[in-house]
Write a protein that holds these residues in place. Structure first.
Motif, PDB file in Angstrom:
ATOM      1  N   THR A   3       0.843  -1.181   0.000  1.00  0.00           N
ATOM      2  CA  THR A   3       0.000   0.000   0.000  1.00  0.00           C
ATOM      3  C   THR A   3       0.879   1.232   0.000  1.00  0.00           C
ATOM      4  N   PRO A   4       0.751   2.128  -0.997  1.00  0.00           N
ATOM      5  CA  PRO A   4       1.545   3.338  -1.010  1.00  0.00           C
ATOM      6  C   PRO A   4       1.256   4.180   0.227  1.00  0.00           C
ATOM      7  N   SER A   5       2.262   4.854   0.718  1.00  0.00           N
ATOM      8  CA  SER A   5       2.051   5.676   1.903  1.00  0.00           C
ATOM      9  C   SER A   5       1.320   6.952   1.537  1.00  0.00           C
ATOM     10  N   GLU A   6       0.611   7.457   2.490  1.00  0.00           N
ATOM     11  CA  GLU A   6      -0.169   8.670   2.308  1.00  0.00           C
ATOM     12  C   GLU A   6       0.744   9.873   2.466  1.00  0.00           C
ATOM     13  N   THR A   7       0.605  10.859   1.573  1.00  0.00           N
ATOM     14  CA  THR A   7       1.390  12.071   1.734  1.00  0.00           C
ATOM     15  C   THR A   7       0.614  13.120   2.506  1.00  0.00           C
ATOM     16  N   GLY A   8      -0.700  12.971   2.607  1.00  0.00           N
ATOM     17  CA  GLY A   8      -1.496  13.890   3.397  1.00  0.00           C
ATOM     18  C   GLY A   8      -1.956  15.107   2.607  1.00  0.00           C
ATOM     19  N   PRO A   9      -2.399  16.123   3.342  1.00  0.00           N
ATOM     20  CA  PRO A   9      -2.989  17.306   2.721  1.00  0.00           C
ATOM     21  C   PRO A   9      -1.995  18.133   1.919  1.00  0.00           C
ATOM     22  N   ALA A  10      -2.520  18.925   0.985  1.00  0.00           N
ATOM     23  CA  ALA A  10      -1.722  19.838   0.185  1.00  0.00           C
ATOM     24  C   ALA A  10      -1.419  21.103   0.991  1.00  0.00           C
ATOM     25  N   ALA A  11      -0.348  21.828   0.608  1.00  0.00           N
ATOM     26  CA  ALA A  11       0.139  22.989   1.354  1.00  0.00           C
ATOM     27  C   ALA A  11      -0.923  24.066   1.633  1.00  0.00           C
ATOM     28  N   PRO A  12      -1.720  24.515   0.643  1.00  0.00           N
ATOM     29  CA  PRO A  12      -2.717  25.547   0.954  1.00  0.00           C
ATOM     30  C   PRO A  12      -3.729  25.081   2.004  1.00  0.00           C
ATOM     31  N   PHE A  13      -4.100  23.809   1.936  1.00  0.00           N
ATOM     32  CA  PHE A  13      -5.025  23.256   2.921  1.00  0.00           C
ATOM     33  C   PHE A  13      -4.386  23.270   4.309  1.00  0.00           C
ATOM     34  N   ILE A  14      -3.129  22.879   4.410  1.00  0.00           N
ATOM     35  CA  ILE A  14      -2.423  22.821   5.696  1.00  0.00           C
ATOM     36  C   ILE A  14      -2.359  24.201   6.335  1.00  0.00           C
ATOM     37  N   GLU A  15      -2.054  25.214   5.540  1.00  0.00           N
ATOM     38  CA  GLU A  15      -1.982  26.589   6.066  1.00  0.00           C
ATOM     39  C   GLU A  15      -3.339  27.063   6.560  1.00  0.00           C
ATOM     40  N   ARG A  16      -4.384  26.841   5.753  1.00  0.00           N
ATOM     41  CA  ARG A  16      -5.733  27.274   6.136  1.00  0.00           C
ATOM     42  C   ARG A  16      -6.211  26.521   7.375  1.00  0.00           C
ATOM     43  N   LEU A  17      -5.921  25.227   7.417  1.00  0.00           N
ATOM     44  CA  LEU A  17      -6.297  24.423   8.572  1.00  0.00           C
ATOM     45  C   LEU A  17      -5.635  24.950   9.840  1.00  0.00           C
ATOM     46  N   GLY A  18      -4.340  25.227   9.767  1.00  0.00           N
ATOM     47  CA  GLY A  18      -3.622  25.736  10.937  1.00  0.00           C
ATOM     48  C   GLY A  18      -4.223  27.019  11.479  1.00  0.00           C
ATOM     49  N   ARG A  19      -4.531  27.949  10.576  1.00  0.00           N
ATOM     50  CA  ARG A  19      -5.150  29.223  11.001  1.00  0.00           C
ATOM     51  C   ARG A  19      -6.501  28.988  11.665  1.00  0.00           C
ATOM     52  N   GLU A  20      -7.306  28.098  11.080  1.00  0.00           N
ATOM     53  CA  GLU A  20      -8.651  27.844  11.612  1.00  0.00           C
ATOM     54  C   GLU A  20      -8.602  27.125  12.954  1.00  0.00           C
ATOM     55  N   VAL A  21      -7.711  26.156  13.106  1.00  0.00           N
ATOM     56  CA  VAL A  21      -7.574  25.458  14.394  1.00  0.00           C
ATOM     57  C   VAL A  21      -7.166  26.454  15.474  1.00  0.00           C
ATOM     58  N   ARG A  22      -6.171  27.285  15.171  1.00  0.00           N
ATOM     59  CA  ARG A  22      -5.720  28.285  16.152  1.00  0.00           C
ATOM     60  C   ARG A  22      -6.856  29.246  16.501  1.00  0.00           C
ATOM     61  N   ARG A  23      -7.585  29.741  15.493  1.00  0.00           N
ATOM     62  CA  ARG A  23      -8.689  30.678  15.726  1.00  0.00           C
ATOM     63  C   ARG A  23      -9.753  30.059  16.624  1.00  0.00           C
ATOM     64  N   ARG A  24     -10.148  28.825  16.312  1.00  0.00           N
ATOM     65  CA  ARG A  24     -11.190  28.165  17.101  1.00  0.00           C
ATOM     66  C   ARG A  24     -10.700  27.810  18.507  1.00  0.00           C
ATOM     67  N   ARG A  25      -9.451  27.381  18.619  1.00  0.00           N
ATOM     68  CA  ARG A  25      -8.897  27.037  19.940  1.00  0.00           C
ATOM     69  C   ARG A  25      -8.861  28.271  20.826  1.00  0.00           C
ATOM     70  N   GLN A  26      -8.338  29.379  20.304  1.00  0.00           N
ATOM     71  CA  GLN A  26      -8.258  30.607  21.081  1.00  0.00           C
ATOM     72  C   GLN A  26      -9.647  31.140  21.407  1.00  0.00           C
ATOM     73  N   GLY A  27     -10.572  31.050  20.431  1.00  0.00           N
ATOM     74  CA  GLY A  27     -11.948  31.501  20.661  1.00  0.00           C
ATOM     75  C   GLY A  27     -12.642  30.712  21.751  1.00  0.00           C
ATOM     76  N   ALA A  28     -12.255  29.451  21.922  1.00  0.00           N
ATOM     77  CA  ALA A  28     -12.842  28.610  22.969  1.00  0.00           C
ATOM     78  C   ALA A  28     -12.091  28.741  24.291  1.00  0.00           C
ATOM     79  N   GLY A  29     -11.027  29.544  24.290  1.00  0.00           N
ATOM     80  CA  GLY A  29     -10.252  29.738  25.519  1.00  0.00           C
ATOM     81  C   GLY A  29      -9.449  28.505  25.921  1.00  0.00           C
ATOM     82  N   LEU A  30      -9.040  27.706  24.944  1.00  0.00           N
ATOM     83  CA  LEU A  30      -8.295  26.484  25.228  1.00  0.00           C
ATOM     84  C   LEU A  30      -6.800  26.702  25.016  1.00  0.00           C
ATOM     85  N   THR A  31      -5.997  26.060  25.843  1.00  0.00           N
ATOM     86  CA  THR A  31      -4.561  26.054  25.608  1.00  0.00           C
ATOM     87  C   THR A  31      -4.247  24.998  24.554  1.00  0.00           C
ATOM     88  N   VAL A  32      -3.049  25.068  24.001  1.00  0.00           N
ATOM     89  CA  VAL A  32      -2.629  24.055  23.045  1.00  0.00           C
ATOM     90  C   VAL A  32      -2.653  22.685  23.711  1.00  0.00           C
TER      91      VAL A  32
END
Length: 196
Positions: A3-32
């Motif tokens: 089974t070929p290994s997975e390379t995962g998400p593409a770069a634009p998706f990774i950047e957008r995901l990171g921003r959204e996770v941080r925004r939602r985490r901070q908005g919920a008052g959660l630490t990393v």
């Protein structure tokens, strides 16, 4: 067959995901650390995801979404408050063999339908973990033959065939070795998230 290994998400998706996770985490008052614990991830992995330097699997993204109280599609979708939202396709997964999964549009409703387009190269396979109870997919094969693997069975679907799959159990998509690439469209409806 390997089974070929997975390379995962593409770069634009990774950047957008990171921003959204941080925004939602901070908005919920959660630490990393708190969010990492809830998602069952290391603090380092979550930090790398927020910085856009990690290459998380779709399963990891799903765990983070549930830890934030949303579903996968809500976490990665662009906000849409208008009655008609024109979406931009996002490549969410790819493999070294050239396979890819593109998310075209998601419902504004939590857990609502997601429209995906997949291409699997000859001999490539994508192994999925179980979605929450009650989840299902509608699949339409547009080219080639898709082997849908579930509960110990391999079900061939030729171009033009369609199927409904209960995705609340492990399953896999596979393109036969030596055959043409497989293209298919899938509509995903996620069931209610599991509660700890």
């Amino acid at each position: 067959m390997s089974t070929p290994s997975e390379t995962g998400p593409a770069a634009p998706f990774i950047e957008r995901l990171g921003r959204e996770v941080r925004r939602r985490r901070q908005g919920a008052g959660l630490t990393v650390q708190t969010l990492a614990d809830r998602a069952g991830l290391s603090r380092r992995m979550l930090t790398q995801i927020e910085q856009g330097t990690a290459n998380p699997s779709m399963v990891t993204v799903d765990k983070i979404a549930h830890a934030l109280g949303v579903d996968f599609a809500t976490l990665i979708a662009s906000p849409a408050a208008e009655p008609c939202h024109v979406s931009t396709a996002v490549e969410v997964w790819s493999s070294p063999a050239g396979s890819r999964a593109v998310l075209h549009v998601t419902s504004a409703r939590r857990g609502g339908p997601e429209l995906w387009e997949w291409t699997l190269a000859s001999g490539d396979r994508y192994l999925a973990e179980a979605d929450p109870p009650g989840s299902e997919e509608l699949i339409l094969v547009t080219a080639g033959t898709l082997l849908l693997e579930t509960e110990g069975r391999s079900i061939p679907l030729d171009a033009g065939a369609s199927a409904r799959l209960a995705s609340d159990r492990p399953y896999a998509y596979r393109a036969p070795e030596g055959g043409e690439p497989v293209s298919f469209v899938r509509v995903v409806e996620i069931g209610a998230p599991r509660t700890p």
